[in-house]
Design a protein around this motif. Structure first.
Motif, PDB file in Angstrom:
ATOM      1  N   ASN A 216      95.458 -12.219 -14.274  1.00 14.70           N
ATOM      2  CA  ASN A 216      95.429 -10.995 -14.646  1.00 14.70           C
ATOM      3  C   ASN A 216      94.401 -10.668 -15.898  1.00 14.70           C
ATOM      4  N   GLY A 217      93.803 -11.989 -16.320  1.00 15.63           N
ATOM      5  CA  GLY A 217      93.072 -11.926 -17.280  1.00 15.63           C
ATOM      6  C   GLY A 217      93.759 -11.897 -18.812  1.00 15.63           C
ATOM      7  N   LEU A 218      95.161 -11.646 -18.875  1.00 19.14           N
ATOM      8  CA  LEU A 218      95.487 -11.718 -19.935  1.00 19.14           C
ATOM      9  C   LEU A 218      96.309 -13.445 -20.475  1.00 19.14           C
ATOM     10  N   PHE A 219      96.947 -13.607 -21.334  1.00 18.48           N
ATOM     11  CA  PHE A 219      97.279 -14.746 -21.800  1.00 18.48           C
ATOM     12  C   PHE A 219      98.952 -14.768 -22.195  1.00 18.48           C
ATOM     13  N   ARG A 262      85.290  -9.472 -19.790  1.00 18.53           N
ATOM     14  CA  ARG A 262      85.467  -8.486 -19.021  1.00 18.53           C
ATOM     15  C   ARG A 262      86.726  -8.313 -18.180  1.00 18.53           C
ATOM     16  N   LYS A 263      87.245  -9.416 -17.530  1.00 15.17           N
ATOM     17  CA  LYS A 263      88.346  -9.457 -16.719  1.00 15.17           C
ATOM     18  C   LYS A 263      89.547  -9.277 -17.814  1.00 15.17           C
ATOM     19  N   MET A 264      89.720  -9.903 -18.968  1.00 11.56           N
ATOM     20  CA  MET A 264      90.726  -9.321 -19.906  1.00 11.56           C
ATOM     21  C   MET A 264      90.793  -7.757 -20.297  1.00 11.56           C
ATOM     22  N   ILE A 265      89.381  -7.109 -20.601  1.00 15.51           N
ATOM     23  CA  ILE A 265      89.412  -5.738 -20.984  1.00 15.51           C
ATOM     24  C   ILE A 265      89.940  -5.023 -19.654  1.00 15.51           C
ATOM     25  N   THR A 266      89.474  -5.411 -18.551  1.00  9.74           N
ATOM     26  CA  THR A 266      89.952  -4.600 -17.437  1.00  9.74           C
ATOM     27  C   THR A 266      91.460  -4.583 -17.234  1.00  9.74           C
ATOM     28  N   SER A 267      92.136  -5.494 -17.391  1.00 16.82           N
ATOM     29  CA  SER A 267      93.402  -5.488 -17.349  1.00 16.82           C
ATOM     30  C   SER A 267      94.059  -4.758 -18.799  1.00 16.82           C
ATOM     31  N   LEU A 268      93.396  -4.868 -19.656  1.00 13.96           N
ATOM     32  CA  LEU A 268      93.881  -4.006 -20.943  1.00 13.96           C
ATOM     33  C   LEU A 268      93.711  -2.358 -20.593  1.00 13.96           C
ATOM     34  N   LYS A 269      92.728  -1.903 -19.832  1.00  9.98           N
ATOM     35  CA  LYS A 269      92.548  -0.714 -19.637  1.00  9.98           C
ATOM     36  C   LYS A 269      93.755  -0.349 -18.871  1.00  9.98           C
ATOM     37  N   LYS A 270      94.189  -0.999 -17.760  1.00 12.61           N
ATOM     38  CA  LYS A 270      95.229  -0.673 -16.778  1.00 12.61           C
ATOM     39  C   LYS A 270      96.629  -0.393 -17.740  1.00 12.61           C
ATOM     40  N   TYR A 271      96.732  -1.288 -18.929  1.00  6.02           N
ATOM     41  CA  TYR A 271      97.960  -1.126 -19.562  1.00  6.02           C
ATOM     42  C   TYR A 271      97.964  -0.436 -20.803  1.00  6.02           C
ATOM     43  N   GLN A 272      96.861   0.149 -20.870  1.00  4.56           N
ATOM     44  CA  GLN A 272      96.684   1.505 -22.282  1.00  4.56           C
ATOM     45  C   GLN A 272      97.499   2.390 -21.835  1.00  4.56           C
ATOM     46  N   ARG A 273      98.605   2.730 -22.960  1.00  2.00           N
ATOM     47  CA  ARG A 273      99.604   3.675 -22.771  1.00  2.00           C
ATOM     48  C   ARG A 273      98.938   5.155 -22.797  1.00  2.00           C
ATOM     49  N   PRO A 274      99.809   6.259 -22.354  1.00  2.00           N
ATOM     50  CA  PRO A 274      99.270   7.622 -22.524  1.00  2.00           C
ATOM     51  C   PRO A 274      98.898   7.837 -23.981  1.00  2.00           C
ATOM     52  N   ASP A 275      99.529   7.505 -24.989  1.00  2.00           N
ATOM     53  CA  ASP A 275      99.291   7.777 -26.283  1.00  2.00           C
ATOM     54  C   ASP A 275      98.073   6.863 -26.754  1.00  2.00           C
ATOM     55  N   GLY A 276      97.405   6.065 -26.098  1.00  2.00           N
ATOM     56  CA  GLY A 276      96.038   5.435 -26.438  1.00  2.00           C
ATOM     57  C   GLY A 276      96.373   3.990 -26.889  1.00  2.00           C
ATOM     58  N   LEU A 277      97.623   3.587 -26.954  1.00  2.00           N
ATOM     59  CA  LEU A 277      97.719   2.338 -27.530  1.00  2.00           C
ATOM     60  C   LEU A 277      98.382   1.256 -26.651  1.00  2.00           C
ATOM     61  N   LEU A 281     104.751  -6.116 -25.858  1.00  2.00           N
ATOM     62  CA  LEU A 281     104.550  -6.861 -24.736  1.00  2.00           C
ATOM     63  C   LEU A 281     103.551  -5.900 -23.938  1.00  2.00           C
ATOM     64  N   ILE A 282     102.566  -6.308 -23.614  1.00  2.00           N
ATOM     65  CA  ILE A 282     101.449  -5.366 -23.073  1.00  2.00           C
ATOM     66  C   ILE A 282     102.009  -4.886 -21.554  1.00  2.00           C
ATOM     67  N   GLU A 314      82.820   4.546 -18.865  1.00  2.00           N
ATOM     68  CA  GLU A 314      83.962   4.309 -18.354  1.00  2.00           C
ATOM     69  C   GLU A 314      84.879   3.895 -19.631  1.00  2.00           C
ATOM     70  N   TYR A 315      84.525   3.151 -20.778  1.00  2.00           N
ATOM     71  CA  TYR A 315      85.153   2.668 -21.785  1.00  2.00           C
ATOM     72  C   TYR A 315      85.232   3.427 -23.072  1.00  2.00           C
ATOM     73  N   THR A 316      84.462   4.302 -23.220  1.00  2.00           N
ATOM     74  CA  THR A 316      84.372   4.956 -24.391  1.00  2.00           C
ATOM     75  C   THR A 316      85.514   6.187 -24.696  1.00  2.00           C
ATOM     76  N   PRO A 317      85.854   6.501 -23.544  1.00  2.00           N
ATOM     77  CA  PRO A 317      87.081   7.638 -23.885  1.00  2.00           C
ATOM     78  C   PRO A 317      88.304   6.612 -24.024  1.00  2.00           C
ATOM     79  N   ILE A 318      88.422   5.298 -23.596  1.00  2.00           N
ATOM     80  CA  ILE A 318      89.376   4.446 -23.755  1.00  2.00           C
ATOM     81  C   ILE A 318      89.446   3.910 -25.465  1.00  2.00           C
TER      82      ILE A 318
END
Length: 378
Positions: A216-219, A262-277, A281-282, A314-318
């Protein structure tokens, strides 16, 4: 009547301005509380006023530790991007006693967490041309690929197997290594122009990616601690960003590192919470919001936008949502809250949820300053 109409117009103007801030999707126009310069001044001056290793319980520090180094480096980069000569002088003056009255605080470069110390004198050299800082910093960079001569032979034999593969003898396959190693080697490349420093850092990164990056790109925090711990992943995201920033496009390892980033950032986008953070544990929404890892992810995403590694639309709003959320955790003294305490690996889910949440810990102060630098750099 005219004055009344002007008041109405001014009120409408203020409302429109606030609405514009709320709806804006850029990384330039900010509400006052999230202004990068305001945050940079506040957090950098907080660092200047802090004693060495202030995040620890009151006790005489044995040496400068990596969280302080990372915050110091962030403050130096903020001084550079804001052209703040006063701040640069303050940060340099903080360092000079380490050559004499505080030299006992200079760590020995026999571990990745100590080797990253060299990043600070090398950055000071880049901005001031102080030769003493150059000499000290390069000693740390070179030590990562030179086995200590006073090591027992059995230890040397264990280290040599890494050197034979083109890796530093400090290799551990821990996620935070990929910030501690790539930072000092990238900085050595920047000050010398010697390609072998950045080449060996890139080779090290590729070996780590092949060894520990998950599908999933994470560690995981470690093979025996199969949890996607926030700050641990933050070190990887920031480390790849720093390395890619210095790596030439024709470097044979660059495509693989960029793809992994990019693989990691794509996964982080998926797990960003509604508050933005992001959470302690991701991938666990029940875990608490953790700001140091979140700030590291935000920095990595901003860098990706600035450098063209990520799609801007795609990523500026994030990145924007994350930065505004982070600033809400910074108090009037310049300290950020919800920072996970120093954390060793453990194969225990509850252990990560129960970690203490600290305020003003330099693990969190540092990436806030990195974000400020990335936001202001053009």
């Amino acid at each position: 009547m005219k004055q009344f109409c002007m008041s109405i117009l001014l009120g409408i103007g203020v409302c429109m301005s606030l609405c514009a801030f709320a709806q804006s999707t850029d990384l330039v126009n900010w509400p006052a509380q999230a202004d990068p310069r305001l945050i940079g001044d506040l957090v950098a001056q907080r660092f200047v006023a802090s004693p060495h290793n202030s995040f620890k319980p009151p006790a005489p520090p044995k040496n400068i530790t990596y969280p302080e180094v990372c915050a110091w480096y962030g403050a130096l980069k903020y001084a550079e991007v804001s052209n703040d000569q006063k701040l640069l002088t303050q940060l340099t003056q903080r360092f000079m006693p380490l050559f004499d009255t505080e030299k006992h605080l200079v760590p020995r470069p026999w571990h990745v967490d100590f080797s990253v110390f060299g990043t600070v004198p090398l950055e000071i050299y880049l901005q001031t041309k102080n030769k003493k800082c150059y000499t000290m910093g390069m000693r740390f960079a070179n030590a990562q690929w030179s086995i200590p001569i006073d090591s027992p032979q059995v230890v040397k034999d264990g280290y040599q197997k890494f050197l034979d593969k083109g890796l530093t003898w400090q290799t551990r396959y821990w996620i935070d290594d990929m910030y501690m190693i790539t930072m000092i080697q990238s900085k050595a490349f920047q000050v010398t122009g010697d390609q072998h420093y950045i080449d060996r850092a890139a080779h090290e990164m590729v070996v780590y990616l092949d060894t520990i990056q998950k599908e999933n790109g994470l560690f995981y925090h470690a093979p025996d601690a199969p949890f996607f711990w926030g700050r641990g992943n933050g070190w990887m995201a920031a480390g790849m960003s720093e390395l890619l920033s210095s790596l030439k496009k024709d470097n044979p390892n660059r495509p693989k590192i960029l793809a992994a980033y990019r693989k990691m950032i794509t996964s982080l986008k998926k797990y960003q919470r509604p508050d933005g953070l992001w959470g302690q544990l991701i991938d666990k929404p029940e875990s608490w919001v953790e700001t140091s890892g979140s700030a590291m992810f935000t920095y990595a995403i901003i860098m990706g936008i600035r450098q063209g590694w990520l799609d801007t639309e795609e990523y500026t709003p994030i990145a924007r949502k994350a930065w505004i959320a982070l600033t809400g955790y910074i108090n009037k003294d310049g300290d950020i809250s919800n920072v996970c305490e120093g954390t060793n690996r453990k194969n225990d889910y509850q252990y990560y949820l129960d970690r203490k949440q600290k305020t003003g810990d330099m693990h969190g102060q540092a990436p806030i300053l990195w974000c400020v630098y990335a936001l202001l750099k053009r």
